[in-house]
Each structure stands twice: as structure tokens, then as C-alpha cells.
Design a protein around this motif. Structure first.
Motif, PDB file in Angstrom:
ATOM      1  N   ASP A  83      98.160   7.800  -4.751  1.00 44.00           N
ATOM      2  CA  ASP A  83      99.451   8.416  -4.445  1.00 44.00           C
ATOM      3  C   ASP A  83      99.314   9.909  -4.727  1.00 44.00           C
ATOM      4  O   ASP A  83      99.081  10.317  -5.874  1.00 44.00           O
ATOM      5  N   LEU A  84      99.431  10.733  -3.709  1.00 45.21           N
ATOM      6  CA  LEU A  84      99.193  12.174  -3.865  1.00 45.21           C
ATOM      7  C   LEU A  84     100.306  12.880  -4.623  1.00 45.21           C
ATOM      8  O   LEU A  84     100.141  14.043  -5.014  1.00 45.21           O
ATOM      9  N   ILE A  85     101.436  12.192  -4.854  1.00 42.51           N
ATOM     10  CA  ILE A  85     102.515  12.793  -5.640  1.00 42.51           C
ATOM     11  C   ILE A  85     102.298  12.536  -7.128  1.00 42.51           C
ATOM     12  O   ILE A  85     102.259  13.459  -7.941  1.00 42.51           O
ATOM     13  N   ASN A 131     102.820  10.410   0.445  1.00 37.87           N
ATOM     14  CA  ASN A 131     101.531  10.726   1.051  1.00 37.87           C
ATOM     15  C   ASN A 131     100.422  10.040   0.256  1.00 37.87           C
ATOM     16  O   ASN A 131     100.443  10.030  -0.983  1.00 37.87           O
ATOM     17  N   TYR A 132      99.442   9.486   0.975  1.00 33.96           N
ATOM     18  CA  TYR A 132      98.389   8.719   0.327  1.00 33.96           C
ATOM     19  C   TYR A 132      97.009   9.206   0.739  1.00 33.96           C
ATOM     20  O   TYR A 132      96.827   9.822   1.791  1.00 33.96           O
ATOM     21  N   GLU A 133      96.055   8.884  -0.128  1.00 30.40           N
ATOM     22  CA  GLU A 133      94.648   9.148   0.136  1.00 30.40           C
ATOM     23  C   GLU A 133      93.895   7.855  -0.174  1.00 30.40           C
ATOM     24  O   GLU A 133      94.136   7.225  -1.206  1.00 30.40           O
ATOM     25  N   ILE A 134      92.987   7.443   0.711  1.00 34.20           N
ATOM     26  CA  ILE A 134      92.350   6.145   0.559  1.00 34.20           C
ATOM     27  C   ILE A 134      90.850   6.239   0.759  1.00 34.20           C
ATOM     28  O   ILE A 134      90.359   7.091   1.502  1.00 34.20           O
ATOM     29  N   GLU A 135      90.125   5.368   0.057  1.00 37.12           N
ATOM     30  CA  GLU A 135      88.681   5.255   0.239  1.00 37.12           C
ATOM     31  C   GLU A 135      88.283   3.783   0.180  1.00 37.12           C
ATOM     32  O   GLU A 135      88.961   2.973  -0.461  1.00 37.12           O
ATOM     33  N   ILE A 175      90.469   9.470   3.431  1.00 41.74           N
ATOM     34  CA  ILE A 175      91.428   9.459   4.535  1.00 41.74           C
ATOM     35  C   ILE A 175      92.841   9.636   3.991  1.00 41.74           C
ATOM     36  O   ILE A 175      93.252   8.934   3.066  1.00 41.74           O
ATOM     37  N   ARG A 176      93.587  10.558   4.595  1.00 42.84           N
ATOM     38  CA  ARG A 176      94.982  10.775   4.201  1.00 42.84           C
ATOM     39  C   ARG A 176      95.923  10.200   5.254  1.00 42.84           C
ATOM     40  O   ARG A 176      95.647  10.284   6.454  1.00 42.84           O
ATOM     41  N   PHE A 177      97.031   9.604   4.791  1.00 44.05           N
ATOM     42  CA  PHE A 177      98.012   9.036   5.718  1.00 44.05           C
ATOM     43  C   PHE A 177      99.357   8.906   5.019  1.00 44.05           C
ATOM     44  O   PHE A 177      99.463   9.075   3.790  1.00 44.05           O
ATOM     45  N   THR A 178     100.399   8.619   5.801  1.00 42.86           N
ATOM     46  CA  THR A 178     101.745   8.390   5.265  1.00 42.86           C
ATOM     47  C   THR A 178     102.183   6.975   5.606  1.00 42.86           C
ATOM     48  O   THR A 178     101.573   6.293   6.433  1.00 42.86           O
ATOM     49  N   ARG A 179     103.254   6.534   4.980  1.00 41.88           N
ATOM     50  CA  ARG A 179     103.770   5.191   5.241  1.00 41.88           C
ATOM     51  C   ARG A 179     104.233   5.067   6.702  1.00 41.88           C
ATOM     52  O   ARG A 179     104.791   6.000   7.280  1.00 41.88           O
ATOM     53  N   PRO A 180     104.028   3.858   7.288  1.00 45.99           N
ATOM     54  CA  PRO A 180     104.514   3.635   8.658  1.00 45.99           C
ATOM     55  C   PRO A 180     106.032   3.767   8.751  1.00 45.99           C
ATOM     56  O   PRO A 180     106.743   3.538   7.772  1.00 45.99           O
ATOM     57  N   LYS A 181     106.509   4.107   9.938  1.00 47.63           N
ATOM     58  CA  LYS A 181     107.945   4.194  10.162  1.00 47.63           C
ATOM     59  C   LYS A 181     108.505   2.812  10.476  1.00 47.63           C
ATOM     60  O   LYS A 181     107.841   1.960  11.070  1.00 47.63           O
ATOM     61  N   GLU A 182     109.746   2.596  10.100  1.00 50.12           N
ATOM     62  CA  GLU A 182     110.387   1.289  10.272  1.00 50.12           C
ATOM     63  C   GLU A 182     110.754   1.034  11.726  1.00 50.12           C
ATOM     64  O   GLU A 182     111.119   1.942  12.462  1.00 50.12           O
TER      65      GLU A 182
END
Length: 255
Positions: A185-187, A221-225, A243-250
Motif C-alpha cells: 500500500d503506497l499510502i 495506490n498499490y505496488e506489487i511484485e 508494477i503499480r496499479f489502483t483498485r478497479p472501478k465498480e
């Protein structure tokens, strides 16, 4: 009166959200019937069964049994997921004997627990049992390319949302390949690690309406490996940029 009504609505919504979800469950990796001499095991507990995973070899002894022979399974790693899942990676205390058949057992399980794999054909629960091959696997999984984010899904069902970020699986090995996934979690900078079984050629990160390894939050915002491991514990670690990404939209189910 308003407070009582509000409390009743909260209870009703909570009950409805889990009405179609089971209370507990224990699942064992690998899922194949044959293993190598140097196999490892991962036991995952869902819901109330998480307490069993956290108590392995403390309150609940876990071991392999073949006839009168017992081999203790040592807890090498424990991972607590974000949405009703907890797992333990186990290694046998001594080497497995080729040609032998072993069954995984956990002592002192609560009455509501059952350690076994449900056979859809026979409609019966079968024990987790394995035949040991006269082989040792020391080869690491091969990485063909780096994983990529291929799509994101958010579907809101009556019992709760299903939220996934879906990545490609660029590794080849045995059918028992498992993915060590670390989400940051980047926050908050908090990291969560969990072993995920890929679905075909995809790595699904998130949760369904009942449970999951990761609880993706709106606006975060997330970072994943990813690292790739086979059922003998051979691990190919992540290299390169995460890899950085955000939560999917509803979106609404059925539309």
C-alpha cells in the motif's frame, strides 16, 4: 427507536453479506497426488479456520503419516491475508521416503473442522494423500517475461463485491506452480505477502465475495511484485521494476 432500527439494519446487512459464504475451510497445496522427495506444503485456512493455521504445532500438531511412521511438518512461514485467509508454509522434518504414501493430518481439530479435499464426482471428502516419487526437484521455475496487468474487475453481488486486478503468469514449470505475491500500500507503506494459486495463465489479485488474499481499497495506490515457486520450494525471485496499479472501478453485475 431510531437507534434500534439502525442496529437491526446493520445486523441484517451483515447477515445477508455472508449468507452464501461458508463458515470455515482448510485447503492444502500441492493439489496433485504425487510429490517429490523434497516437497513442501502450504495449508490455508478460511474464516474460523484461520485460528487453526495460527495454532499449528502449538495447539494443533501437523504431520505426515505413513503406516506407523510420522513425519512432523515444521512451520517455515506464516502469512495473514487481508480478507479472511491465513496460510502456513510447511517443510517435513525429515526426508520423505520414495515409494511411500503419506497423508496429512492435524490433531485436535475443532468438531466443525474437516481436513480433506471434496471430490465433486463422488460427492465425498477425501483425505489429502500423496505418493512420493524417487525424485528431487532442485530446478527453479523459468521466467519467460515479466508479469503484466491485463485487466481489472469489480462486480457487486448481493452478498458482497468481487474485486480483482488480474496479471499475466509468465512462468513455466510443473502444474503445481504457485505465486508468492507481495502487495504494498503506497499510502501506509504496509506490505502483505501471500501465496496465490494461478488460474490458468492468470494471477488474480484481490478477493471474491467471501474471501481473498488481498482487500483492495477504493482510491488506494498499490505496488506489487511476484516470485514463482514450485511444490519443492524452488523459488525464482522478482527482478526489475515493481508494477503499480489502483483498485478497479465498480460496475453493476449483469450490465
Amino acid at each position: 427507536m431510531k437507534k434500534v432500527l439502525a442496529l437491526f439494519l446493520v445486523i441484517l446487512v451483515t447477515f445477508s453479506a455472508f449468507a452464501d459464504c461458508t463458515f470455515n475451510g482448510i485447503y492444502v497445496y500441492p493439489g496433485s497426488k504425487t510429490i517429490k522427495q523434497n516437497s513442501i506444503f502450504i495449508i490455508t485456512g478460511y474464516g474460523a479456520s484461520q485460528e487453526v493455521i495460527l495454532g499449528l504445532n502449538k495447539k494443533y500438531d501437523v504431520y505426515l503419516k505413513s503406516g506407523d511412521t510420522k513425519i512432523k511438518l515444521l512451520v517455515n512461514e506464516t502469512n495473514v491475508g487481508q480478507f479472511y485467509l491465513t496460510q502456513a508454509l510447511l517443510k517435513p522434518e525429515t526426508e520423505l521416503v520414495p515409494g511411500q504414501d503419506y497423508q496429512i493430518l492435524i490433531d485436535n481439530l475443532p468438531e466443525y473442522e474437516q481436513l480433506g479435499n471434496f471430490n465433486r464426482s463422488t460427492r465425498k471428502t477425501e483425505p489429502y494423500s500423496y505418493h512420493v516419487l524417487a525424485l528431487k526437484d532442485i530446478e527453479k521455475p523459468q521466467i519467460l517475461t515479466q508479469p503484466k496487468l491485463i485487466r481489472k474487475t469489480f462486480v457487486h453481488y448481493g452478498c458482497g463485491p468481487e474485486v480483482f486486478a488480474i496479471f499475466s503468469k509468465p512462468a513455466t514449470d510443473t502444474p503445481d506452480l504457485i505465486v508468492k505475491t507481495t502487495l504494498k500500500d503506497l499510502i501506509s507503506k504496509k506490505k502483505t505477502t501471500f501465496y496465490i494459486n494461478p488460474v490458468g495463465n492468470e494471477i488474480m489479485v484481490g478477493h471474491d465475495m467471501c474471501s481473498g488474499e488481498f482487500n483492495l481499497e477504493l482510491g488506494y495506490n498499490y505496488e506489487i511484485e511476484f516470485s514463482f515457486m514450485d511444490s519443492s520450494g524452488n523459488l525464482t525471485n522478482w527482478t526489475g521494476k515493481k508494477i503499480r496499479f489502483t483498485r478497479p472501478k465498480e460496475k453493476v453485475s449483469g450490465k
